[in-house]
Design a protein around this motif. Structure first.
Motif, short mmCIF file in Angstrom:
data_model
loop_
_atom_site.label_atom_id
_atom_site.label_comp_id
_atom_site.label_asym_id
_atom_site.label_seq_id
_atom_site.Cartn_x
_atom_site.Cartn_y
_atom_site.Cartn_z
N LEU A 1 10.18 -2.66 2.51
CA LEU A 1 9.25 -2.38 1.43
C LEU A 1 8.00 -3.26 1.54
O LEU A 1 8.09 -4.44 1.90
CB LEU A 1 9.91 -2.62 0.07
N THR B 1 4.87 -2.63 -3.11
CA THR B 1 6.03 -1.95 -3.70
C THR B 1 6.90 -2.93 -4.46
O THR B 1 7.39 -2.64 -5.56
CB THR B 1 6.85 -1.25 -2.60
N VAL C 1 8.28 5.56 1.87
CA VAL C 1 9.66 5.24 1.54
C VAL C 1 10.54 6.42 1.96
O VAL C 1 10.18 7.58 1.72
CB VAL C 1 9.83 4.97 0.04
#
Length: 345
Positions: A239, A243, A311
């Motif tokens: 990530l 994020t 993602v």
């Protein structure tokens, strides 16, 4: 019980195992997992007596065996290539070690036929040349040849790697069943994470001759101790800092935006945008658009582009088609599912 105590293995100036410490409990199916060249086969061959450590001790059942010859360690070895004798019959291959040990002819025949039945080899197959058998049958011959000597420990060095994918899946279950049937301590070497997770009681994940983590399959997967383990075992998103910042907003979870952060792809919930979202305070949301979808039968995997990065997530297939590239979605990530590690120095 097996113990490696401060074992070092050198090949010239190269140190393959710098300071190896490991304990395997009696009756365990224990797997050494890691990429090629990480030292897992070196550790196995040191246990078998084929490689002599330059320092440290190897202990089996409370006895120091570091300098004991291989044939006196009461271990059975199954190699990646099986190492069967192509000019001999199946019966002769299984009986080979008993003949070397000068076991009587009658006892040899009884033990060969008994072990053959236990690994599902018929009398008809015992009379055949090993070259007439399938890969899976040859593997069972190699296991029978090791077990017929009644070893205390069974060592397997990537025994499924030469088989096709479907047969590998079938034989995983059979290998585990055989191990449980005999109750024999088994040390298994593989680079295949799926094999390790499905077969093992415990796993040691290795990297550059060192052990990164020892634990049950669930511990290694869900609570990966290091960034290397997290990346090597399973599939996870790394990530972005942005994020992580989003996940920290309004959440009681303690995340550090300065540390590398990961989340397993199955922990990412993908929903259609709208008022019926199952969003909770514990699961902040990220708006995004589906970039790609790959169908796997039971599930589909997605890459979703958000303002803070890409993602990946998965959805179980329910026959309704799921989301398509270009669809707007939102992602729910529970901060409690985030794995974080110390930043590399």
């Amino acid at each position: 019980m097996i113990t490696f105590a401060n074992v070092e293995v050198r090949f010239g100036d190269f140190i393959a195992l710098p300071d190896y410490e490991l304990t395997v409990e009696e009756g365990e199916f224990f797997t050494l997992l890691g990429p090629s060249g990480c030292g897992k086969s070196t550790a196995l061959r040191s246990l078998a007596g084929f490689i002599q450590p330059s320092r440290g001790d190897i202990i089996i059942g409370g006895k120091r065996v570091t300098h004991v010859p291989s044939h006196r360690r009461e271990v059975g070895m199954v190699f990646q290539s099986y190492a069967l004798f192509p000019t001999l019959s199946v019966w002769e291959n299984i009986a080979f070690g008993l003949k070397v040990a000068k076991v009587s002819k009658d006892e040899t025949d009884d033990r060969v036929r008994a072990i053959a039945r236990q690994v599902n080899l018929s009398d008809e197959q015992l009379a055949k040349s090993v070259t007439d058998l399938s890969g899976g049958q040859q593997q069972r011959v190699a296991i029978a040849r090791a077990l017929v000597l009644r070893p205390k420990i069974l060592l397997l060095d990537e025994p499924l790697s030469n088989l096709d994918a479907k047969l590998r899946h079938q034989l995983r279950a059979q290998l585990k069943e055989l191990q449980q049937q005999f109750g024999i301590t088994t040390v298994y070497v593989t680079h295949d994470q799926d094999e390790a997770l499905t077969m093992s009681d415990r796993i040691a994940v290795m990297n550059d001759g060192r052990i990164e983590q020892v634990g049950t399959p669930q511990e290694v997967y869900t609570r990966s101790a290091t960034e290397f383990v997290c990346n090597f075992v399973g599939d996870a998103n790394k990530l972005s800092r942005a994020t992580v910042d989003v996940l920290m907003r309004g959440s009681a979870a303690r995340l550090d935006p300065d540390k590398p952060a990961y989340v397993r792809i199955e922990k990412v919930r993908i929903e259609a945008p709208g008022p019926d979202s199952r969003l909770t305070a514990a699961a902040p949301t990220l708006a995004g658009r589906v970039r790609s979808r790959h169908y796997h039968g039971v599930y589909s995997s997605y890459r979703v582009e958000t303002e803070t990065g890409t993602v990946r997530g998965i959805l179980q297939e329910d026959g309704r088609g799921g989301f398509q590239p270009g669809d707007h979605v939102r992602l729910l990530l529970d901060p409690a599912d985030i794995l974080q590690y110390e930043a590399a120095s």
